[in-house]
Structures are given as structure tokens and as C-alpha cells.
Motif scaffolding. Structure first.
Motif: not given
Length: 490
Positions: A1-9, A328-334, A336-343
Motif C-alpha cells: 500500500m502506497l504511503n501518501f503521508k510521505k508524498f512531498k509537495l 495523489k497516486f497520479k502525482k506520485l507516478l509522475q 517517479q516517471s520524472k526520476d526515471i527519465v532523469k536517471s
């Protein structure tokens, strides 16, 4: 289960525009903040009457306001006032954040009169209870209300980043305006807006209890005495409700905030009726705001902008986020996608750099090899000539080294030859090989000759190749052959 409490803005960034909106009441409120050199300043405050307006009309109003302020790509926050939320203090048998979140999600429909899919729920951890229990403040908002606000902002071309609970932001900001030394004290903040009052209880700038009182500045201005008495009654009931919840110790101070300029005489009344130290704070005196923004606050006697200012000023301390989980899930995926693209870009860059280094090395080596080949082709005939000359010189040297040495070897051999031994054959070969054959009267004479030859300066590796006995004139004789190498002195 994704922990949205840790999702940083996204944090405040220098030069970027930050906007907080309240679209829930009859009046649209907008606060515009800018960050410069690490300082936050409220540069614009605007309100518009939207009573009876459609969502499309409200979107147009917001869009026009942003265009008039020349705001592009703002970081947008929206607020939910306490009258639109259901709050409840509960205790759960866990102190593990993941377990607490699961319990809240599983028990949400039991704790509220709505189905789980019809609500947005979040919570604040107020503290521990009986060592293994946690005290929580649940905030529940109808999903259709959140959807309406998202649709309004989407219609204005705005991507919302966070939906805050105004009471939490006010609880975080107001204690910063008060004198120091209030750590550990329970403060009751009465935020008076146009038609309601937030009853907020804060401990160390953290919200622990909240209720709404349906009396605001407009009521006091219509009939002050009538509504003042009703306000006192509602306040006493709410204080009693807080005590009944047994969340923490009793309220130790009351702070009036919001629309208080016309009702400052309420402060001594509360002091006398409730026997709790009461003070008031004019929030616009404690924040960095432009002159235009301060004029807007001063002229708005029946409206408080504190609920849209506090989320901007105390954004780093806020925990609640009432954006739906799917967003929130969509933002988190975005993210993570940015991080993957950067990597991926980084890995590709490293790969290209390594390839460039290898190609450059291959190129320079090939150029060097070509230069060597060209030089080699020029000197190869000369090298062959030198090699032939060197071979000839070696032959001459070998010839000269052995020339005359045979005579020396024979002279040396004649000097050590035993009398009872006769040589029948002497042979010189190339590469310094030397051999003698003969007949001896005894085997000892042969071995004596071998030893004597090895002691000289002319022979080395002296050894017998064969020895054979035979009869000659009724006498035993020994046929032999001795081989050795010549010591050539260079």
C-alpha cells in the motif's frame, strides 16, 4: 500500500508565484504570495462575491484574476473551512504509522455517516495514550465537494497541488504571533470569519481539536448583544465538548483572530465569563504584506483572509492533504516517471561519454598506428639491410672467434694425452663441438683423459660418448670416443 503521508509537495522557490484559494463560500478569496531572498510576502489579496454563480462563472473569475495579477504557472493550494468538514477525535490501538493508516481506511465508513467511496479522509496524530494507543484527529470531507473545487480550478486552467484544512494552517500560524514561552500550553484560537467561527485547540502549533460555531462577524454587526450571548453559550458548550473528549489538559489561553476590529470588546467579556486568559491578535500586523494587501484586510471588516494566508505562510508545517487518493497516486507516478527519465538521461549521458572516450582513444591510436606504419614503411628497407649486415658481422665474428683455436685445442690436447692412449680421429664441428676417437690400453686412461680435458681452458662439458673393449694381438684394448665443447674466449 502506497504511503501518501510521505508524498512531498514542491517547496517554496524563489521568484515563483504561490496562490491559495477558498471557493467554498459566498465569497471567493484569493491570496497571492511571492518568495524573494528567503522571505515570504503576501503581495495580493482579493475577494469576489460568487453567491449563486455557476462553476464555469467562478472559473472565469479566477482566470481573470490571475491574468490581472500576471501570474503564470502558480503553485496553487485550496482550503477547506471547518464547517464543510466532519472532525472527530478517536483512539486506535497502534503507534505504527502504516498500521494507523490501514485502521483509519478500514474503519472510515464506521466513523462517518458516509460510504468510504463518498468521502476523502485524512488524520493528524495528536499523541499517545496508554503507551500503545494513538490519539487521532480525523478530518472527513465529502468527495463531491472536493470534486467541485477541482472542477472549478480545472476550468480556470489551474493544476491544484494541495487541498489544505484551514484550521490546521491557522493552528500552525497564530501561535507564532504570540509571546514566547507558550510551549506545552493548550491554546484556544477563535478565528472569526464572516458567518462562522473556527473553534481551534492547538498544542505547540499543532491542531488537536476543532469545531465550528455558526456565528460570525456579520451576526455581531447585525445584533451585537443578541449574538454575543449566543456566542458565549456556544463557546461554553464547545469547551465542555473538548473536556469530555479528554484529549489533553484544559484550555489555558484564548486567542481571538480574524474579523476582530469591530468586536474588540468581546475580549473582556470572555475573560469575565470563562475565567480563561483571553487576548486578541491582528494577523495582518505580524505578516509581511504589501501596502495594497494590508488595505484590503483593513477594509474587509466582515471577512477574514486568515484562512487563505495561513496555508501559504505555514505550508512547511502542514500535514493534511485532502486531495483524492487517485490524484495523489497520479502525482506520485509522475514524480517517479520524472526520476526515471532523469536517471535514464543520466545513464545515457554516461554511456555516450564513455563511448566518446573509447572512440577518441581508438581514433588517436589508429592515427598513431598509421603514423608508425608510414614511418615503418620508410625505414623497413634500411632495417632489412642492417639485419643482413648484422648477420654477416655475426658470421665473421664466429669465424674469427674459432679461427686458430683448433691449433690451440690440439696443442692443449697433446700436452695432456697419456702415453698408453692413441688418437685415431680428431673432429672439429660448427658451434664449437669437438670430438676425439682413439684406442687405449685401459679404461682408466680414457677417464684420466676426460678429467684432464675438463680442467683445461679449452674444453667444457667433456664426457665419454662410448667405450668398447676388444682383443688385439692377444691383448685387451679399449675403443672410445670423447665429446666436448670448445671454450671460446670472446
Amino acid at each position: 500500500m502506497l504511503n501518501f503521508k510521505k508524498f512531498k509537495l514542491a517547496p517554496h522557490a524563489a521568484g515563483r508565484d504561490f496562490v491559495c484559494l477558498d471557493t467554498s463560500g459566498d465569497n471567493l478569496k484569493l491570496a497571492h504570495l511571492k518568495v524573494s531572498s528567503g522571505k515570504k510576502q503576501i503581495v495580493d489579496l482579493v475577494s469576489r462575491n460568487i453567491h449563486g454563480s455557476s462553476e464555469a462563472d467562478i472559473s472565469k473569475v479566477i482566470k481573470s484574476l490571475l491574468q490581472a495579477m500576471n501570474i503564470k504557472n502558480p503553485y496553487v493550494m485550496n482550503v477547506i473551512p471547518s464547517p464543510l468538514a466532519i472532525t472527530r477525535n478517536i483512539e486506535v490501538p497502534s503507534q505504527n504509522p502504516n498500521e494507523i493508516e490501514e485502521i483509519v481506511n478500514l474503519q472510515a465508513s464506521r466513523l462517518t455517516p458516509y460510504a468510504r467511496e463518498d468521502i476523502i479522509i485524512d488524520y493528524l496524530n495528536v499523541g499517545t495514550y496508554r503507551k500503545s494507543y494513538s490519539k487521532l484527529l480525523l478530518i472527513t470531507v465529502a468527495r463531491n465537494l472536493i470534486k467541485r473545487q477541482l472542477d472549478i480550478l480545472s476550468g480556470a486552467g489551474i493544476k491544484i497541488e494541495r487541498i489544505c484544512f484551514s484550521a490546521e494552517a491557522i493552528a500552525s500560524l497564530i501561535p507564532q504571533f504570540l509571546k514566547q514561552g507558550l510551549e506545552g500550553q493548550v491554546i484556544n484560537i477563535l478565528h472569526i470569519d464572516s458567518n462562522f467561527t473556527d473553534f481551534i485547540v492547538a498544542l505547540d502549533s499543532k491542531l488537536i481539536f476543532v469545531r465550528g460555531i455558526p456565528i460570525g462577524a456579520e451576526h455581531f454587526l447585525v445584533s451585537k448583544e443578541q449574538y454575543q450571548q449566543r456566542f458565549l453559550e456556544e463557546l461554553k458548550k464547545t469547551l465542555e465538548a473538548y473536556k469530555t473528549e479528554d484529549i489533553y489538559k484544559s484550555v489555558q489561553m484564548i486567542v481571538l483572530a480574524g474579523c476582530i476590529e469591530k468586536i474588540k470588546d468581546l475580549e473582556p467579556v470572555l475573560n469575565g465569563e470563562l475565567h480563561i486568559p483571553t487576548t486578541s491578535t491582528s494577523y495582518f500586523k505580524h505578516i509581511d504584506a504589501s501596502e495594497e494587501a494590508k488595505k484590503t484586510i483593513s477594509s474587509s471588516e466582515q471577512m477574514s483572509f486568515l484562512n487563505v494566508i495561513s496555508p501559504l505562510m505555514a505550508s512547511d508545517q502542514l500535514k493534511l492533504n485532502l486531495i483524492p487518493e487517485e490524484i495523489k497516486f497520479k502525482k506520485l507516478l509522475q514524480e517517479q516517471s520524472k526520476d526515471i527519465v532523469k536517471s535514464g538521461i543520466l545513464v545515457m549521458g554516461i554511456f555516450i561519454l564513455v563511448c566518446a572516450i573509447l572512440i577518441s582513444k581508438i581514433y588517436f591510436k589508429s592515427v598513431h598506428l598509421k603514423a608508425l606504419s608510414t614511418k615503418y614503411s620508410e625505414i623497413h628497407p634500411e632495417a632489412l639491410k642492417l639485419e643482413n649486415d648484422s648477420s654477416r658481422v655475426k658470421e665473421v665474428r664466429n669465424y674469427l672467434s674459432y679461427r686458430g683455436y683448433s691449433l690451440i685445442a690440439l696443442d692443449t690436447l697433446s700436452g695432456i694425452l697419456p702415453r698408453n692412449l692413441v688418437l685415431t680421429d680428431i673432429k672439429f664441428e660448427r658451434q664449437g663441438k669437438f670430438s676425439v676417437r682413439g684406442v687405449a690400453e685401459s679404461m682408466s686412461a680414457v677417464f684420466s683423459l676426460i678429467d684432464d680435458m675438463g680442467k683445461t681452458d679449452c674444453f667444457k662439458d667433456v664426457k665419454s660418448k662410448y667405450t668398447t673393449k676388444r682383443k688385439e694381438a692377444d691383448k685387451d684394448v679399449i675403443d672410445f670416443e670423447i665429446v666436448s665443447l670448445l671454450k671460446v674466449k670472446g
